[in-house]
Design an enzyme around this catalytic site. Structure first.
Site, mmCIF file in Angstrom:
data_model
loop_
_atom_site.group_PDB
_atom_site.id
_atom_site.type_symbol
_atom_site.label_atom_id
_atom_site.label_comp_id
_atom_site.label_asym_id
_atom_site.label_seq_id
_atom_site.Cartn_x
_atom_site.Cartn_y
_atom_site.Cartn_z
ATOM 1 N N LYS A 33 7.811 -1.568 -10.233
ATOM 2 C CA LYS A 33 8.813 -0.386 -10.458
ATOM 3 C C LYS A 33 8.404 0.618 -11.645
ATOM 4 O O LYS A 33 8.698 1.631 -11.789
ATOM 5 C CB LYS A 33 10.008 -0.872 -10.680
ATOM 6 C CG LYS A 33 10.628 -1.605 -9.229
ATOM 7 C CD LYS A 33 12.150 -1.381 -9.008
ATOM 8 C CE LYS A 33 12.408 -1.665 -7.722
ATOM 9 N NZ LYS A 33 11.916 -3.097 -7.113
HETATM 10 C C1 LIG Z 1 11.860 -3.336 -5.816
HETATM 11 C C2 LIG Z 1 10.858 -4.381 -5.300
HETATM 12 C C3 LIG Z 1 10.303 -4.528 -4.134
HETATM 13 C C4 LIG Z 1 10.870 -3.522 -2.823
HETATM 14 O O1 LIG Z 1 10.310 -2.366 -2.975
HETATM 15 P P1 LIG Z 1 11.034 -1.160 -2.150
HETATM 16 O O2 LIG Z 1 10.635 0.083 -2.553
HETATM 17 O O3 LIG Z 1 12.574 -1.342 -2.352
HETATM 18 O O4 LIG Z 1 10.907 -1.373 -0.536
HETATM 19 C C5 LIG Z 1 9.283 -5.452 -3.872
HETATM 20 N N1 LIG Z 1 9.033 -6.373 -4.464
HETATM 21 C C6 LIG Z 1 9.573 -6.267 -5.991
HETATM 22 C C7 LIG Z 1 8.861 -7.133 -7.115
HETATM 23 C C8 LIG Z 1 10.394 -5.293 -6.331
HETATM 24 O O5 LIG Z 1 10.764 -5.215 -7.598
#
Ligand SMILES: *Cc1c(COP(=O)(O)O)cnc(C)c1O
Length: 474
Positions: free
Chosen positions: A113
């Site tokens: 993120k």
């Molecule tokens: C947010 C997240 C996801 C999912 O990603 P999306 O964009 O919501 O599909 C997967 N793995 C981790 C570690 C995350 O923080």
């Protein structure tokens, strides 16, 4: 480039008009009026560019209301070795079984993120300064999103962050990541309740339109277009590292929750990046796997959501999914509205018509799911075979990649977090005697740092009152 809504509102909007917004006024999601196409000569020219320069080339196709010199400066200040720990920003590593793992988790909070959120922080600060405005960001988190947002917004002018989290329910590491930040513009509100209580409070505050306007309340959730756009870049960066020429095709396996990450892959593919297939991996919360196998989309209630060992994928209503369906339906906004506004409200879900469902293979999307036992087995195997430790979310995608991979297919798995964030599951998978997952030196001992947070009851009035005392007027 102008932006439109998936539900038909075609008021022409430029990038900075939607940068600070969530949903479009008609309840839809913003998308560019058309996807820019990248030809073979452009791809060849981009190969070998440093990450920030590649990001500049791609984002310039979508942003025409920030002067190029400013955009380049923002990108160069964001995608640095200092912030992301590696000169390539998103390096690839090869596993013994031939899978390539693209590392997206070397940013400040050890999850992918950061890739988008760090840029969002820079863009928000820039645009708010240009307008002479202040934004009070309100969010709810159970872990990853909140810490990524706080680390991206800390110390930025024109921005305050109010992050609600369930008091005492995050891991000590997650608490430390958020609560140890000393910056005056970051406010941690530990709510006496569960995550759903936090989310309900955010919804209630945002539904008070007068309060929302007066205090210029904003969000940084995963439907934000700029976050998606930032994520498109690492598909290109991964492709270039995995290939020698633009004649080769690559598939990506993506751990999926809100469909943000894989939606960026869909956009990169539509732009002309030679992506063969996009493998969508869910955990036991398999609403999307069900859709891609059957054409039925049935979002679940929070009470039907399983708590799993890949918690950031514990999502039963994929907030970005409408963007893909809009494209799948030939950008038919009326039909998208029928499915996402009417059918979901009336019937709790929808089914594609057979001829609509039949179009999916042309978009390259296939899906699979993984369970707790699969995750443990995959983490153990990857460790035993090559001495590589992967986190439980990445393991979900590695499992699906093993299952669906075709002979000779170049497969890049997107790593979405570092194992250090999920030490308990790693220990369960590897058993006694295995070393604990390594932690970057900067994060050694953060659990011992002083903490800043305020405990509040799960009460909308008390949260509003807190914002009134600590927020700044727009
Ligand atoms: C947010 C997240 C996801 C999912 O990603 P999306 O964009 O919501 O599909 C997967 N793995 C981790 C570690 C995350 O923080």
């Amino acid at each position: 480039m102008r932006y439109l809504s998936t539900r038909g509102d075609a008021t022409p909007r430029a990038f900075c008009d939607i940068l600070l917004e969530g949903l479009a006024p008609d309840g839809g999601l913003y998308l560019p009026a058309q996807y820019p196409r990248v030809d073979a000569a452009t791809l060849a020219r981009w190969r070998g560019l440093p990450y920030a320069e590649l990001a500049f080339e791609i984002l310039s196709l979508y942003i025409d209301d920030i002067p190029p010199a400013d955009l380049r400066r923002l990108l160069q200040a964001t995608y640095t070795e200092q912030v992301f720990g590696r000169p390539q920003i998103t390096p690839l590593v090869r596993l013994p079984d031939g899978l390539l793992v693209e590392q997206l988790s070397n940013g400040p909070t050890l999850a992918f993120k950061d890739m988008a959120m760090q840029l969002l922080g820079a863009l928000f600060e820039y645009e708010l300064a240009r307008r002479g405005e202040h934004l009070n960001i309100l969010g709810a988190t159970s872990g990853d999103t909140g810490s990524a947002a706080e680390h991206a917004m800390r110390g930025r002018r024109g921005i305050s962050v109010f992050m609600l989290s369930p008091h005492g329910r995050m891991s000590p590491f997650q608490q430390a990541q958020m609560f140890s930040l000393p910056d005056a513009n970051i406010h941690n509100l530990a709510v006496q309740g569960v995550f759903d209580d936090c989310q309900d409070i955010v919804k209630a505050v945002s539904a008070d339109l007068d309060f929302k306007r007066r205090w210029r309340i904003g969000t940084v959730n995963s439907i934000n277009w700029a976050r998606l756009l930032a994520q498109v870049v690492y598909y290109f960066a991964g492709y270039f590292q995995a290939t020698k020429s633009g004649d080769e095709r690559v598939s990506f396996a993506v751990p999926t929750g809100n469909f943000g990450n894989i939606c960026a892959g869909h956009i990169a593919r539509t732009m002309g990046l030679p992506i063969e297939r996009l493998l969508l991996a869910t955990n036991e919360n398999d609403v999307l796997d069900e859709f891609f196998r059957t054409g039925h989309y049935r979002p679940r209630a929070t009470t039907e959501t399983h708590e799993t060992s890949s918690p950031s994928m514990d999502i039963s209503k994929a907030s970005n999914f409408e963007r893909f369906v809009f494209d799948l339906l030939g950008r038919d906004a009326a039909r998208t509205r029928v499915l996402f506004a009417d059918a979901i409200a009336r019937d709790g879900g929808f089914s594609l018509a057979p001829e609509e469902f039949a179009r999916i293979p042309a978009w390259g999307l296939v899906s699979g799911r993984s369970t707790h036992a699969d995750r443990l087995k995959t983490i153990r195997q990857t460790w035993q075979d090559g001495g590589v430790m992967i986190d439980p979310h990445t393991a979900d995608a590695v499992k699906v990649a093993h299952e669906l991979r075709r002979p000779g297919e170049t497969m890049v798995v997107l790593e979405t977090a570092l194992p250090a964030k999920f030490a308990a599951t790693i220990a369960e998978a590897l058993g006694p005697g295995a070393p604990p997952p390594p932690r970057p030196p900067a994060l050694e001992g953060i659990e011992r740092l002083p903490r800043r947070f305020s405990v509040l009851p799960a009460d909308v009035v008390r949260v509003k009152d807190y914002i009134e005392r600590h927020g700044q007027h727009g």
